[in-house]
Scaffold this motif. Structure first.
Motif, short mmCIF file in Angstrom:
data_model
loop_
_atom_site.label_atom_id
_atom_site.label_comp_id
_atom_site.label_asym_id
_atom_site.label_seq_id
_atom_site.Cartn_x
_atom_site.Cartn_y
_atom_site.Cartn_z
N UNK A 382 14.49 -10.62 -4.95
CA UNK A 382 14.31 -9.24 -4.91
C UNK A 382 14.83 -8.81 -3.70
N UNK A 383 15.30 -7.38 -4.14
CA UNK A 383 15.97 -6.93 -2.81
C UNK A 383 15.93 -5.17 -2.99
N UNK A 384 14.95 -4.55 -2.62
CA UNK A 384 14.57 -3.28 -2.82
C UNK A 384 14.77 -2.50 -1.73
N UNK A 385 15.55 -1.25 -1.99
CA UNK A 385 15.58 -0.46 -0.88
C UNK A 385 14.65 0.47 -0.52
N UNK A 386 14.26 0.57 0.63
CA UNK A 386 13.32 1.37 1.14
C UNK A 386 13.67 2.51 2.30
N UNK A 387 13.55 3.65 1.79
CA UNK A 387 13.68 4.71 2.84
C UNK A 387 13.39 4.67 4.16
N UNK A 388 11.86 4.58 4.30
CA UNK A 388 11.32 4.39 5.43
C UNK A 388 10.13 3.20 5.27
N UNK A 389 10.16 2.51 6.25
CA UNK A 389 8.68 1.60 6.55
C UNK A 389 8.19 1.80 7.92
N UNK A 390 7.08 2.17 8.01
CA UNK A 390 6.52 2.35 9.44
C UNK A 390 5.28 1.32 9.77
N UNK A 391 4.98 1.09 11.11
CA UNK A 391 3.84 0.14 11.13
C UNK A 391 2.49 0.94 10.76
N UNK A 392 2.42 2.33 10.62
CA UNK A 392 1.23 2.75 10.30
C UNK A 392 0.91 3.01 8.96
N UNK A 393 1.84 2.40 8.03
CA UNK A 393 1.54 2.55 6.55
C UNK A 393 1.79 1.14 5.94
N UNK A 394 0.85 0.61 5.09
CA UNK A 394 0.76 -0.74 4.82
C UNK A 394 2.09 -0.93 3.57
N UNK A 395 2.51 -1.78 3.53
CA UNK A 395 3.37 -1.96 2.37
C UNK A 395 2.99 -3.12 1.59
N UNK A 396 3.48 -3.25 0.42
CA UNK A 396 3.13 -4.44 -0.35
C UNK A 396 4.13 -5.01 -1.41
N UNK A 397 4.06 -6.16 -1.96
CA UNK A 397 5.03 -6.80 -2.86
C UNK A 397 4.19 -7.52 -3.96
N UNK A 398 4.48 -7.38 -5.16
CA UNK A 398 4.05 -8.00 -6.19
C UNK A 398 4.64 -9.15 -6.91
N UNK A 399 4.00 -10.35 -6.92
CA UNK A 399 4.48 -11.36 -7.45
C UNK A 399 3.64 -11.84 -8.66
N UNK A 400 4.15 -12.47 -9.83
CA UNK A 400 3.50 -12.68 -11.03
C UNK A 400 3.40 -14.05 -11.28
N UNK A 401 2.43 -14.46 -11.78
CA UNK A 401 2.10 -15.87 -12.28
C UNK A 401 3.20 -16.41 -12.89
N UNK A 402 3.80 -15.66 -13.87
CA UNK A 402 4.86 -16.46 -14.61
C UNK A 402 5.87 -16.83 -13.92
#
Length: 420
Positions: A382-402
């Motif tokens: 996975x390789x997703x463009x993110x405009x802004x990531x900052x320490x004050x905001x939690x980020x997440x990634x989803x993984x599937x069982x499949x």
């Protein structure tokens, strides 16, 4: 006393975990709460902005708490208030005390740790000066204003731009105090972007990044503070000092998960989050002991706390009912690199995970126009463009069982930030 599940903490995490455990078939549940009412820190958060994800409407903190308290009461889940847990051992025996029963012990088959977090104090900051009246943590000031009806002061400086500090800048302004400046040691704010806009920008309160308090004047009552700019190594730069007269200094300098009980019982603690290291079921290294909410890692939104706690409650119920699949021989290790500071969970067992696994984390600095990448061993998936990531905001990634079941030999999943 014996219970199937004992939940330590009656805040948003504890309440959601209890409701979920009951809905997943466990009758014998007890919540232990040291305060005089359920709801935890939400009771003093009278501003709105809660519940947008969970209830699809905007609520205040007490309204959000009330919804969950009602759910607990509707299900006749037992709880004890004004009850302090003083020890938990590895056999899941809890020692607690209150006025009515004195010191007592409870045997639990499973435990959910939901103790929340506390504020970092002035002692951790090493600010020189006397100890005058007028220095409060932002959370203490919030309790004084919102619950007890006291105004801590009239001329205010706030050190730290965590969410509570930002919200208290607006709250003190509403009550007629003059907030002169919010100073932040780091070159970026520790709070949510919406709070900077709604609590500072809308009221013309300046935010000074890369600044800290270098001295405090006043013996009986705070008279003034001196701010200075800091360099890359966070050391004050001589000649940049500015003095601000004020009678109140609020500290919003970080939250620490309340894990003394966890550590004493032998739960493995992450050096980065100061919370337990957990697997896909939010289970710690001690079987049958689960953790969720701010005791696990500090969240930015209570909706995420409730969602995570619901998972912990459900998994504790499955543990009690022996509904877990057998453990895999080798769980997959999760790790953060290149600016991803940690991951929750730290390991995933594909056999035991739900169909979708949310992996939450925070980044170490502000990143703009970067990519968030996920690697299975050495293969980028996975390789997703993110405009802004900052320490004050939690980020997440989803993984599937499949996805994970497709790769039986997978050893490691790495989440990292890559430049565009």
């Amino acid at each position: 006393m014996k219970y199937d599940i004992v939940i330590v903490g009656g805040g948003p995490a504890g309440l959601a975990a209890a409701v979920s455990a009951r809905d997943n078939g466990v009758e014998s549940i007890l919540i232990l709460e040291r305060d005089k009412e359920l709801g935890g820190i939400l009771n003093q958060c009278i501003h709105n902005g809660f519940g947008l994800h969970t209830f699809k409407e905007e609520l205040t903190g007490p309204e959000y708490a009330a919804r969950y308290i009602k759910e607990v009461q509707n299900r006749n889940i037992e709880y004890k208030l004004n009850t302090m847990v003083i020890d938990i051992n590895q056999n899941k025996v809890i020692t607690a005390m209150n006025q009515e029963e004195g010191l007592f012990q409870i045997e639990a088959k499973a435990i959910v740790l939901a103790m929340g977090c506390r504020e970092r104090s002035r002692g951790a900051l090493n600010i020189p000066g006397y100890r005058p009246a007028g220095i409060f943590s932002a959370g203490t000031a919030q309790r004084l204003v919102n619950m007890e009806g006291y105004l801590p002061g009239r001329e205010v400086v706030i050190l730290g731009s965590g969410d509570i500090g930002l919200i208290m800048a607006r709250r003190m302004t509403f009550e007629g105090a003059k907030v002169k400046v919010v100073a932040e040691l780091m070159p970026y704010s520790g709070g949510l972007k919406r709070n900077i806009v709604q609590c500072l920008d809308d009221y013309g309160i300046p935010l000074k990044l890369a600044h800290t308090v270098v001295s405090i004047k006043g013996k009986e009552r705070l008279e003034s503070i001196t701010l200075a700019q800091v360099d890359e190594k966070l050391k004050p730069i001589p000649g940049t000092e500015e003095e601000y007269t004020c009678d109140t200094l609020l500290l919003s300098v970080g939250l620490i998960p309340e894990n003394e009980l966890s550590e004493n019982m032998g739960v493995e603690i992450s050096r980065v989050t100061s919370g337990p290291i957990v697997n896909e079921s939010l289970e710690t290294n001690i079987e049958g002991v689960f953790a969720c909410g701010n005791v696990l890692h500090v969240h930015d939104l209570v909706d995420f706390v409730s969602g995570e706690a619901s998972s912990a409650g459900k998994n504790a119920a499955m543990y009690i009912q022996n509904k877990y699949n057998e453990k895999s021989e080798n769980a997959i290790l999760l790790q953060g690199e290149n600016g991803v500071r940690y991951t929750v969970p730290a390991t995933i067992d594909p056999k035991r995970m739900d169909d979708t696994q949310v992996v939450r984390f925070r980044v170490g600095q502000v990143y703009t126009d970067s990519f968030l990448s996920v690697y299975f061993d050495d293969e980028r998936v996975s390789h997703k463009k993110k405009r802004v990531m900052a320490p004050g905001e939690m980020e997440e990634v989803k993984l599937t069982k499949a996805q994970l079941m497709d790769k039986p030999d997978l050893k490691k999943i790495t989440i990292k930030i890559e430049e565009a």
